[in-house]
Scaffold this motif. Structure first.
Motif, PDB file in Angstrom:
ATOM      1  N   GLN A  94      43.611  32.783  51.175  1.00  0.00           N
ATOM      2  CA  GLN A  94      43.593  34.105  51.811  1.00  0.00           C
ATOM      3  C   GLN A  94      45.004  34.606  52.088  1.00  0.00           C
ATOM      4  O   GLN A  94      45.281  35.806  51.977  1.00  0.00           O
ATOM      5  N   ILE A  97      46.290  36.168  49.016  1.00  0.00           N
ATOM      6  CA  ILE A  97      45.686  37.496  48.860  1.00  0.00           C
ATOM      7  C   ILE A  97      46.368  38.495  49.789  1.00  0.00           C
ATOM      8  O   ILE A  97      46.687  39.626  49.389  1.00  0.00           O
ATOM      9  N   ASP A  98      46.645  38.076  51.016  1.00  0.00           N
ATOM     10  CA  ASP A  98      47.331  38.953  51.978  1.00  0.00           C
ATOM     11  C   ASP A  98      48.739  39.313  51.503  1.00  0.00           C
ATOM     12  O   ASP A  98      49.256  40.389  51.845  1.00  0.00           O
ATOM     13  N   THR A 101      48.487  38.919  46.012  1.00  0.00           N
ATOM     14  CA  THR A 101      47.978  38.329  44.777  1.00  0.00           C
ATOM     15  C   THR A 101      46.628  38.949  44.420  1.00  0.00           C
ATOM     16  O   THR A 101      45.737  39.033  45.271  1.00  0.00           O
ATOM     17  N   GLN A 102      46.485  39.380  43.175  1.00  0.00           N
ATOM     18  CA  GLN A 102      45.259  40.024  42.715  1.00  0.00           C
ATOM     19  C   GLN A 102      44.404  39.021  41.931  1.00  0.00           C
ATOM     20  O   GLN A 102      44.825  38.528  40.887  1.00  0.00           O
ATOM     21  N   PHE A 103      43.215  38.729  42.456  1.00  0.00           N
ATOM     22  CA  PHE A 103      42.276  37.872  41.738  1.00  0.00           C
ATOM     23  C   PHE A 103      41.135  38.713  41.181  1.00  0.00           C
ATOM     24  O   PHE A 103      40.767  39.740  41.754  1.00  0.00           O
ATOM     25  N   LYS A 105      37.630  40.313  40.146  1.00  0.00           N
ATOM     26  CA  LYS A 105      36.350  40.527  40.823  1.00  0.00           C
ATOM     27  C   LYS A 105      35.291  40.944  39.808  1.00  0.00           C
ATOM     28  O   LYS A 105      35.608  41.448  38.727  1.00  0.00           O
ATOM     29  N   TYR A 111      34.528  38.054  44.241  1.00  0.00           N
ATOM     30  CA  TYR A 111      35.445  37.363  43.350  1.00  0.00           C
ATOM     31  C   TYR A 111      34.683  36.727  42.191  1.00  0.00           C
ATOM     32  O   TYR A 111      33.622  36.124  42.390  1.00  0.00           O
ATOM     33  N   ILE A 125      38.881  30.569  41.461  1.00  0.00           N
ATOM     34  CA  ILE A 125      39.356  31.939  41.595  1.00  0.00           C
ATOM     35  C   ILE A 125      40.544  32.134  40.654  1.00  0.00           C
ATOM     36  O   ILE A 125      41.403  31.264  40.536  1.00  0.00           O
ATOM     37  N   HIS A 127      43.035  35.021  37.907  1.00  0.00           N
ATOM     38  CA  HIS A 127      43.467  36.339  37.431  1.00  0.00           C
ATOM     39  C   HIS A 127      43.517  36.245  35.912  1.00  0.00           C
ATOM     40  O   HIS A 127      44.504  35.788  35.341  1.00  0.00           O
ATOM     41  N   THR A 131      46.645  33.259  35.816  1.00  0.00           N
ATOM     42  CA  THR A 131      46.609  33.146  37.277  1.00  0.00           C
ATOM     43  C   THR A 131      47.966  32.770  37.852  1.00  0.00           C
ATOM     44  O   THR A 131      48.425  33.370  38.830  1.00  0.00           O
TER      45      THR A 131
END
Length: 506
Positions: A94, A97-98, A101-103, A105, A111, A125, A127, A131
């Protein structure tokens, strides 16, 4: 001589996430990152698959992830470490992500979790198939926002400064000026990645020469389980055996099938899970098939897969194959096992502390006990995130700062440059890689290991001679480190008597 509060070697996910957190917590302290290439060049950057983490606790749960990790580790995982990493993982992801970082969906906005070999549930998870590149982009941007972080690219760590089993920093080579700098530090973190370049065929980038492990070993830190080397089953095969391009584990999770040259699907002959068996089993199975057939590669068949979905999930893999005139819609991809990941390394406790005071290690260069005899797919980035966070939380309350400069002389003296050394170094490097590829690979035996050890000691002496007569360079020290780590791997391979996980000796 320079002084910093925190000295970090490596600019991958392990080193950068620690640097960001410690810099934010101590805005008046100096954080220095040493990286021997560009700041974004690391093993992290090349991680295709993703991060294994429990984000859906309706169908998945921590215990399933723990069990999968323990099964894959073949009895040698530290159970308390596995539980800790799995349970602390979601918080650390998390944070990524904050930080931007774009994962990927899915259509519902959740996700898009992938499934890889050894996993009982979709929990990876990612990208697309880039990734690591996306994570590196986001955390490097975050690191540049911290005014008290200095990133010194094209700088190379030489020797740790040790006195009474305490680390006080390191000597560092400025690759551009050839100046040797003594860096004094209150705390030093080794986050230098893997060892892949000691092998002739590896998925690792050029920077993966085992530098941190070699530095720690020369400082008498404990090095453990380096005989456990994971070979990725499906590196794209090239005739020159120098391709480092990886066909992600996730491609088999997506439904790709392994075949021999006649089209036979052979994996079910070796394991009930077929292509989704753990990497050690798939690699050993391919190795056996190649020895039986005498062929150079086996093949990954993706022709039955929905091509638009494949392109969406694996755009980089699709384009790389296309560049080589391999059209995934109609052609099988030639693949071969290649050195991929080191499960052992510098031994650390649950706070990332080594056996040397004030010296920490994190990421692939460390041994935590998470992976045991074989790493579960996509657990490596998770381990790096959790342990960099553990080290940060420990040092948040346990950082002791040096009262002014300590006197520390460097024993390294630059010699006059001898330009004839490059040819000699190239020959030594090639011989090393051929030795390790042939004799210390997926299947080993004591006769080959003993013969290899004798030859490695000769190469080590050759390097000592070069070092005494030549200008210190990154290339010379990398070769020194590669040989030192190779000797560690051979010695620990000789000492291990029982086969398990990624270790197989006949």
């Amino acid at each position: 001589m320079k002084q910093t509060d925190y000295l970090i070697f490596g600019s991958g996910v392990a080193g950068l996430t620690f640097a960001i957190k410690i810099a934010m917590h101590f805005p008046d302290k100096n954080v220095t990152i040493i990286t021997k290439s560009n700041a974004d060049e690391s093993n992290t950057k090349y991680a295709q698959g993703g991060i294994a983490v429990v984000l859906n606790q309706i169908e998945d749960n921590f215990q399933k992830h723990i069990n999968d990790t323990l099964i894959c580790g073949d009895g040698l995982c530290k159970k308390d470490v596995v539980e800790m990493v799995v349970k602390e993982g979601p918080k650390c992801v998390q944070e990524l992500i904050d930080w931007g970082t774009q994962f990927d969906k899915n259509e519902t906005g959740s996700y898009d979790l992938g499934k890889e070999g050894g996993h009982s549930y979709h929990r990876v998870i990612h990208h697309k198939d880039q990734t690591g590149f996306e994570i590196e982009r986001a955390i490097l941007k975050q690191a540049h926002l911290q005014k008290n972080i200095t990133i010194l690219d094209f700088h190379f760590g030489l020797e740790l400064l040790i006195e009474n089993n305490k680390c006080f920093g390191s000597t560092v080579l400025n690759e551009k000026t050839n100046e040797i700098i003594t860096f004094l530090a209150n705390q030093t973190l080794l986050a230098t990645g893997g060892i892949g370049q000691i092998y002739g065929h590896t998925t690792n980038p050029e920077v993966a020469t085992g530098d941190g492990i070699a530095m720690a070993n020369r400082a008498n830190a404990n090095i453990k389980d380096v005989e456990f080397i994971q070979f990725h089953p499906t590196a794209l095969y090239n005739a020159d055996l120098k391709s480092t391009f990886l066909i992600s584990e996730a491609v088999r999770g997506f439904g790709a099938i392994l075949r021999d040259k006649n089209g036979k699907r052979f994996m079910f002959d070796y394991d009930a899970r077929g292509e989704l068996a753990s990497r050690d089993i798939v690699s050993q199975s391919i190795e056996k098939e190649l020895k039986i057939s005498g062929e150079d590669s086996v093949f990954l068949d993706c022709t039955h897969l929905e091509i638009n979905a494949f392109k969406k999930h694996f755009p980089m893999i699709y384009e790389r194959c296309k560049d080589l005139n391999i059209f995934i819609e109609t052609d099988w991809i030639p693949v071969i096992p290649a050195q991929h990941y080191l499960c052992g390394g510098i031994e650390v406790d649950t706070n990332g502390k080594t056996s040397v005071e004030n010296l920490f290690a994190c990421g692939e260069c460390s041994y935590t006990g998470l992976h045991g005899a074989n790493r579960l797919a996509s657990n490596s980035l998770l381990e790096a995130l959790v342990y960099s966070d553990r080290i940060f939380n420990y040092l948040k309350t346990n950082s002791n700062f040096l009262p002014g400069k300590k006197s520390f002389g460097s024993e390294i003296i630059q010699q006059e440059n001898n330009f004839d050394k490059n040819k000699k170094m190239s020959k030594i490097r090639t011989k090393l890689q051929n030795l390790m590829q042939k004799n210390v690979g997926i299947v080993r035996n004591n006769n080959d290991l003993n013969r290899t050890l004798r030859e490695l000691i000769i190469l080590q002496n050759d390097i000592k001679l070069l070092e005494s007569k030549n200008h210190i360079s990154k290339e010379l020290y990398e070769l020194k480190n590669m040989i030192d780590v190779s000797i560690l791997i051979v010695n620990q391979s000789l000492q291990r008597t029982l086969n398990c996980g990624s270790f197989y000796k006949v």
